[in-house]
Write a protein that holds these residues in place. Structure first.
Motif, mmCIF file in Angstrom:
data_model
loop_
_atom_site.group_PDB
_atom_site.id
_atom_site.type_symbol
_atom_site.label_atom_id
_atom_site.label_comp_id
_atom_site.label_asym_id
_atom_site.label_seq_id
_atom_site.Cartn_x
_atom_site.Cartn_y
_atom_site.Cartn_z
ATOM 1 N N SER A 185 0.845 -0.654 0.066
ATOM 2 C CA SER A 185 0.233 0.003 -0.005
ATOM 3 C C SER A 185 1.194 1.746 0.305
ATOM 4 C CB SER A 185 -0.939 0.007 1.375
ATOM 5 O OG SER A 185 -0.231 -0.381 1.890
ATOM 6 N N GLN A 186 1.899 1.138 0.668
ATOM 7 C CA GLN A 186 2.948 2.595 0.217
ATOM 8 C C GLN A 186 3.109 2.710 -1.106
ATOM 9 O OE1 GLN A 186 5.741 0.146 3.471
ATOM 10 N NE2 GLN A 186 6.148 2.551 3.735
ATOM 11 N N PHE A 187 3.071 2.294 -1.851
ATOM 12 C CA PHE A 187 3.689 2.396 -3.635
ATOM 13 C C PHE A 187 3.139 3.872 -4.161
ATOM 14 C CE2 PHE A 187 4.770 -2.366 -4.717
ATOM 15 C CZ PHE A 187 5.601 -2.372 -3.725
ATOM 16 N N SER A 188 1.206 3.885 -3.073
ATOM 17 C CA SER A 188 0.705 4.922 -3.467
ATOM 18 C C SER A 188 1.372 5.922 -3.566
ATOM 19 C CB SER A 188 -0.530 4.369 -3.051
ATOM 20 O OG SER A 188 -0.414 4.992 -1.945
ATOM 21 N N HIS A 189 2.457 6.253 -2.298
ATOM 22 C CA HIS A 189 3.008 7.396 -1.922
ATOM 23 C C HIS A 189 4.555 7.665 -3.195
ATOM 24 C CE1 HIS A 189 0.124 8.031 1.088
ATOM 25 N NE2 HIS A 189 0.565 6.518 1.950
ATOM 26 N N LEU A 190 5.085 6.774 -4.129
ATOM 27 C CA LEU A 190 6.404 6.670 -4.612
ATOM 28 C C LEU A 190 5.871 8.464 -5.837
ATOM 29 C CD1 LEU A 190 6.852 3.674 -6.152
ATOM 30 C CD2 LEU A 190 7.694 4.705 -3.886
ATOM 31 N N ALA A 191 4.988 8.804 -6.211
ATOM 32 C CA ALA A 191 4.722 10.172 -6.958
ATOM 33 C C ALA A 191 5.557 11.947 -5.983
ATOM 34 C CB ALA A 191 3.463 10.266 -7.327
ATOM 35 N N GLU A 192 4.936 11.036 -5.404
ATOM 36 C CA GLU A 192 5.538 12.588 -3.407
ATOM 37 C C GLU A 192 7.204 12.086 -4.032
ATOM 38 O OE1 GLU A 192 5.964 15.829 -1.947
ATOM 39 O OE2 GLU A 192 4.298 14.973 -2.774
ATOM 40 N N LEU A 193 7.005 10.893 -3.659
ATOM 41 C CA LEU A 193 9.144 10.666 -3.512
ATOM 42 C C LEU A 193 9.878 11.101 -4.761
ATOM 43 C CD1 LEU A 193 9.704 7.617 -1.179
ATOM 44 C CD2 LEU A 193 9.706 9.830 -0.442
ATOM 45 N N LYS A 194 8.741 10.669 -5.762
ATOM 46 C CA LYS A 194 9.231 10.906 -7.634
ATOM 47 C C LYS A 194 9.715 12.564 -8.077
ATOM 48 C CE LYS A 194 8.145 6.926 -9.489
ATOM 49 N NZ LYS A 194 6.951 5.995 -10.097
ATOM 50 N N LYS A 195 9.459 13.181 -7.258
ATOM 51 C CA LYS A 195 9.824 15.304 -7.478
ATOM 52 C C LYS A 195 10.365 15.147 -6.916
ATOM 53 C CE LYS A 195 4.552 16.523 -5.822
ATOM 54 N NZ LYS A 195 4.020 16.831 -5.077
ATOM 55 N N TYR A 196 11.353 14.722 -6.109
ATOM 56 C CA TYR A 196 12.584 14.728 -5.234
ATOM 57 C C TYR A 196 13.867 14.144 -5.545
ATOM 58 C CZ TYR A 196 9.584 17.820 -2.651
ATOM 59 O OH TYR A 196 8.136 19.082 -2.776
ATOM 60 N N CYS A 197 13.435 12.766 -6.439
ATOM 61 C CA CYS A 197 14.321 11.623 -6.558
ATOM 62 C C CYS A 197 14.711 11.691 -7.860
ATOM 63 C CB CYS A 197 14.323 10.014 -5.939
ATOM 64 S SG CYS A 197 13.877 11.059 -3.698
ATOM 65 N N ARG A 198 15.837 10.963 -8.553
ATOM 66 C CA ARG A 198 16.392 11.306 -9.551
ATOM 67 C C ARG A 198 15.421 9.439 -9.710
ATOM 68 N NH1 ARG A 198 19.866 7.766 -11.758
ATOM 69 N NH2 ARG A 198 20.421 8.088 -13.453
ATOM 70 N N GLU A 199 16.197 8.625 -8.573
ATOM 71 C CA GLU A 199 15.974 7.048 -8.883
ATOM 72 C C GLU A 199 15.123 6.251 -8.047
ATOM 73 O OE1 GLU A 199 17.440 2.518 -11.086
ATOM 74 O OE2 GLU A 199 18.540 4.695 -11.226
ATOM 75 N N ILE A 200 14.547 4.999 -8.010
ATOM 76 C CA ILE A 200 14.013 5.524 -6.457
ATOM 77 C C ILE A 200 14.024 3.607 -6.156
ATOM 78 C CG2 ILE A 200 11.538 4.995 -5.110
ATOM 79 C CD1 ILE A 200 10.960 7.552 -5.931
ATOM 80 N N LYS A 201 14.805 2.795 -6.066
ATOM 81 C CA LYS A 201 14.657 0.979 -6.081
ATOM 82 C C LYS A 201 13.466 0.839 -4.540
ATOM 83 C CE LYS A 201 18.314 0.821 -9.207
ATOM 84 N NZ LYS A 201 19.253 0.381 -9.729
ATOM 85 N N ILE A 202 12.999 -0.265 -5.103
ATOM 86 C CA ILE A 202 12.727 -0.669 -3.221
ATOM 87 C C ILE A 202 12.544 -1.825 -2.956
ATOM 88 C CG2 ILE A 202 11.156 1.022 -2.842
ATOM 89 C CD1 ILE A 202 8.974 -0.202 -4.107
ATOM 90 N N TYR A 203 12.831 -2.229 -1.434
ATOM 91 C CA TYR A 203 12.852 -3.764 -1.397
ATOM 92 C C TYR A 203 12.304 -4.445 -0.900
ATOM 93 C CZ TYR A 203 17.142 -2.234 -3.538
ATOM 94 O OH TYR A 203 17.754 -1.648 -5.141
ATOM 95 N N ARG A 204 11.666 -5.215 -0.047
ATOM 96 C CA ARG A 204 10.784 -5.783 0.617
ATOM 97 C C ARG A 204 11.664 -6.193 1.714
ATOM 98 N NH1 ARG A 204 6.161 -6.112 2.910
ATOM 99 N NH2 ARG A 204 5.544 -8.256 3.337
ATOM 100 N N ARG A 205 11.172 -5.573 2.914
ATOM 101 C CA ARG A 205 11.521 -6.162 4.045
ATOM 102 C C ARG A 205 10.607 -6.887 6.046
ATOM 103 N NH1 ARG A 205 11.090 -3.371 9.337
ATOM 104 N NH2 ARG A 205 11.762 -4.300 11.525
ATOM 105 N N ASN A 206 11.069 -8.258 5.628
ATOM 106 C CA ASN A 206 10.480 -8.983 6.428
ATOM 107 C C ASN A 206 10.254 -8.757 7.877
ATOM 108 O OD1 ASN A 206 10.522 -11.278 4.940
ATOM 109 N ND2 ASN A 206 11.986 -12.242 4.857
ATOM 110 N N TYR A 207 9.117 -8.458 8.253
ATOM 111 C CA TYR A 207 9.422 -7.955 9.545
ATOM 112 C C TYR A 207 10.795 -9.328 10.480
ATOM 113 C CZ TYR A 207 6.362 -8.190 14.630
ATOM 114 O OH TYR A 207 6.511 -8.029 15.511
ATOM 115 N N ILE A 208 10.714 -8.112 11.671
ATOM 116 C CA ILE A 208 11.435 -8.574 12.388
ATOM 117 C C ILE A 208 11.965 -10.042 12.564
ATOM 118 C CG2 ILE A 208 11.248 -6.975 14.910
ATOM 119 C CD1 ILE A 208 14.244 -6.389 14.164
ATOM 120 N N TRP A 209 10.561 -10.366 13.650
ATOM 121 C CA TRP A 209 10.710 -11.571 13.815
ATOM 122 C C TRP A 209 10.470 -12.825 13.645
ATOM 123 C CZ3 TRP A 209 13.288 -12.072 18.358
ATOM 124 C CH2 TRP A 209 13.187 -10.094 19.181
ATOM 125 N N SER A 210 11.181 -12.088 11.836
ATOM 126 C CA SER A 210 9.705 -13.307 10.921
ATOM 127 C C SER A 210 10.686 -14.645 11.241
ATOM 128 C CB SER A 210 9.996 -13.008 9.621
ATOM 129 O OG SER A 210 11.258 -12.993 9.215
#
Length: 143
Positions: A47-72
């Motif tokens: 659901s966080q992907f819906s906010h990428l447009a705001e970050l693209k205003k300031y970032c040349r490139e955006i690379k995103i990586y899935r993070r597991n829950y710390i206690w997984s």
């Protein structure tokens, strides 16, 4: 041509619903005036992907990586066979390592900024590549 910064963060810095995200977002926003910023970020929910447009205003490139829950179970199993703290293990991602180190070897960045110690597990590898270090910022000039 503006100098480039690789910005590595623990979570997408927008929306600014916590102090750390607010700090990262504002630093990126204001530094983007004088630098090109490539954002390397973990995310927790799609659901966080819906906010990428705001970050693209300031970032040349955006690379995103899935993070597991710390206690997984996956992170806990990896922690059993590692000398690294669980926090660093939960932020380790082979694709991020490949992407960042591959770009760094091309001398693209003026500096690499790690937003907090949990994501700074690549700091030793970058140091071994001959990068000068200062706090959590690596100056990418050869010794």
């Amino acid at each position: 041509m503006k100098p480039r910064i690789a910005w590595v963060v623990y979570d997408l810095p927008y929306p600014t619903n916590s102090g750390g995200k607010l700090r990262a977002y504002n630093l990126i926003k204001y530094l983007s005036r004088d630098f090109e910023i490539d954002l390397y970020s973990f995310y927790r929910r799609q659901s966080q992907f819906s906010h990428l447009a705001e970050l693209k205003k300031y970032c040349r490139e955006i690379k995103i990586y899935r993070r597991n829950y710390i206690w997984s179970p996956f992170n806990l199993a990896r922690a059993l066979f590692s000398a690294k703290p669980l926090l660093n293990i939960s932020y380790f991602n082979r694709q991020l390592e490949k992407d960042l180190l591959g770009t760094v070897t091309k001398n693209v960045y003026s500096l690499v900024h790690f937003e907090f110690l949990g994501v700074a597990n690549l700091l030793p590898k970058l140091s071994k590549m001959g990068m000068k270090t200062f706090g959590l910022i690596l100056l990418l000039s050869r010794m």
